[in-house]
Design an enzyme around this catalytic site. Sequence first.
Site, PDB file in Angstrom:
ATOM      1  N   GLU A  29      28.335 115.170 -17.996  1.00  0.00           N
ATOM      2  CA  GLU A  29      27.604 116.419 -18.246  1.00  0.00           C
ATOM      3  C   GLU A  29      26.152 116.201 -18.599  1.00  0.00           C
ATOM      4  OE1 GLU A  29      30.548 115.894 -19.325  1.00  0.00           O
ATOM      5  OE2 GLU A  29      31.765 117.549 -18.598  1.00  0.00           O
ATOM      6  N   HIS A  67      38.968 122.940 -26.751  1.00  0.00           N
ATOM      7  CA  HIS A  67      38.798 123.712 -25.530  1.00  0.00           C
ATOM      8  C   HIS A  67      38.710 125.195 -25.819  1.00  0.00           C
ATOM      9  CE1 HIS A  67      40.174 119.846 -24.086  1.00  0.00           C
ATOM     10  NE2 HIS A  67      39.715 120.174 -22.896  1.00  0.00           N
TER      11      HIS A  67
END
Lengths: 420, 410
Positions: free
Chosen positions: B146, B215
Amino acid sequence: MALSHLASSSPSRSANLLKPLSSVISLRRPISTDTTPITVETSVPFTAHQCEAPSRTVQTNAKELATFFRDMVVMRRMEIAADSLYKAKLIRGFCHLYDGQEAVAVGMEAALTKKDCIITSYRDHCTFVARGGTLLEVFAELMGRQAGCSKGKGGSMHFYKKDSNFYGGHGIVGAQVPLGCGLAFAQKYCKDEAVTFALYGDGAANQGQLFEALNISALWDLPAILVCENNHYGMGTAEWRAAKSPAYYKRGDYAPGLKVDGMDALAVKQACAFAKEHALKNGPIILEMDTYRYHGHSMSDPGSTYRTRDEITGVRQERDPIERIRKLILSHDLSTDKELKDIEKEVRKEVDDAIAQAKENPVPEPSELFSDVYAKGLGVESFGADRKEKNSHGRHLDNTRDDPSGEVIIGLCFHNPLPA
Amino acid sequence: MAAIFQGVGAAATLSSSPSNSFVPKKFLTSPRRSFSVRKVPSYVVVRSDGSVNFDLNSKSRRAQQLVANAVATKADSSAASSSSNPGHELLLFEALREGLEEEMERDPRVCVMGEDVGHYGGSYKVTKDLAKKFGDLRVLDTPIAENSFTGMGIGAAMTGLRPVVEGMNMGFLLLAFNQISNNCGMLHYTSGGQFTIPIVIRGPGGVGRQLGAEHSQRLESYFQSIPGIQMVACSTPYNAKGLMKAAIRSENPVILFEHVLLYNLKERIPDEDYICNLEEAEMVRPGEHVTILTYSRMRYHVMQAAKTLVNKGYDPEVIDIRSLKPFDLYTIGNSVKKTHRVLIVEECMRTGGIGASLTAAITENFNDYLDAPIMCLSSQDVPTPYAGTLEEWTVVQPAQIVTAVEQLCR
């Protein structure tokens, strides 16, 4: 004129009479315009990893050598002047000086065009100048004035020059490398046939994002060249204390690499030209420039607590990039010592003039605090909590308004979305 | 009054717009205007005496029939759809994809980068089939990196490309925080305006169904202080498509927050090209008694609570703030001036969340108009637990909203 020059010259020049005629004739021409090729060998051969090293023999000419000399003198003078300005508290914050490393900036520029992109770290003053930045822009930015390249809002670590594809100027170590690979991606996307040089230091070479970006660049065959300016110290930490493997040119593993003497502008030029050709065909390549900085990491670092003064003076005596070019110029009789010294004096004056001009330059207007935070897009003005901008209906954010006509305006903007 | 969701579709799903229930007879709904790409700025002016002017180019004012609901929504499309274009029904993730596809067709500089966005079609199918249509160079599968691919997107944006970077889950973008904060947000400023960063960073966030703490993150609270970025949160297929398109066209970096649980919402949206104003809030349900400010998934909890509240005799005004940075203090302010009571319902955690900033902004600007302190309902300051019952208690539930309104309106 040449003959009289020879007649009055010192005994050491009598050897010139034995030289072939062409070199004698070249004495007549002013050094700056002569483009007769001169062949020089680099100081040391290149060391290659996963590729064929380019030849040690470099083609140059008097004009190029003169340019190298002058440009490096400008850079050296500029950095030393910045040192004094910092100590005089005209430059504040961080100031990372590049003196000693000029050959990298100058050699790289000689191998590139303005279509190629360069992105580097915070040690960016000289790279900016090599890309066409003026001394006024440099000093004004360092002193936080309007005429600075970033309008005084960036500072030492944020020099940018979009029209010459110089993308800065970044304060966070290593963060510029993914940006650089993004530039290379854009070049491939737009089929530019140009390359991106992403520069970083030996300290940044240990950043994970470098390997991430290299991996992606290799996967997507991007024309990215990662250049490690190895000055052997990451601030105060020597390379052997920070890197298990200080062979930075090999760290790319699957990506080829080349180790270059970064104090030799011609070697740098040769390597960069080679890398450009390679990257356009085969994807990323790593260049390691073996270079040295005379100053400490920044102005707060004397630079002598983690290395000896002998080491510094040793490098200055043996490997100084400006001295190397000076010796080349003199040994090929492209100019005289006096002419070169005159150039240095001229440059000194140029730098002083630029500083004087920058000192006169005003500081940014207060309104500049809020400009360039957002770009105006879609014809809608930013409004909200910052209370500093009017909304698209001409009302101030605290809901006071200029015209008391009694209208409650509920507005929509459907604006022409395509850029002009 | 029946519960009102901002949306029109089959009776089975969301019911029709509020326009029919609140609009004074003076306002007439008109066929939905078709928005061509080349529209010039136009303003709808509603006069305080109730008459309405449609203002073109601010030069001539002609009384005209116009879209009654002033916010860029398809509020009246139930009336409109029968008269003009029926529109088409789709799910929120399809709306996102449609917006993305239309922008990619329109502008060759738009490209998508992310993990599994290409061949796999996107983990939430937002980019399904786009790689087949546009090729590998425009829909790029990245490795799991990322920090670097966000950085690469920003670097590409500096040259003028318009990348859309997808975080498979917003939480993963924490790894790219440096790039988003320092480069994305600040480069326009530190370069003295030389570079614009027209990047869109998007991805699903929020508390899902027992996805676990890592998450279920809400990154809007972390990113909200970054100067130079805009943040928007979509909540319906209509505004998802509109915001996606506006974000791509914007010259500023925009972070588009989607929600894992909203991807399958169905709605009927117009066939024409339209965008939603990035800085504007959406009036979901006009009312008189209390202003409820919310965004993303909590909008639906609020609307569910609104049903109960209406039965109890309250008239809440529900605004989906949509623009998390900057806040649409104009719409919010007008609402506060009308109702004098504010309840913020958000999914962020209490500490340092969007609600906290919004409370401060409203207090600073509209303190004199408030009859009661602002109430803010947020998620608990805990990592989201896995167990279903515990997870339910971390986020705000409709019953709590009802209680809060009752307390506020006492």
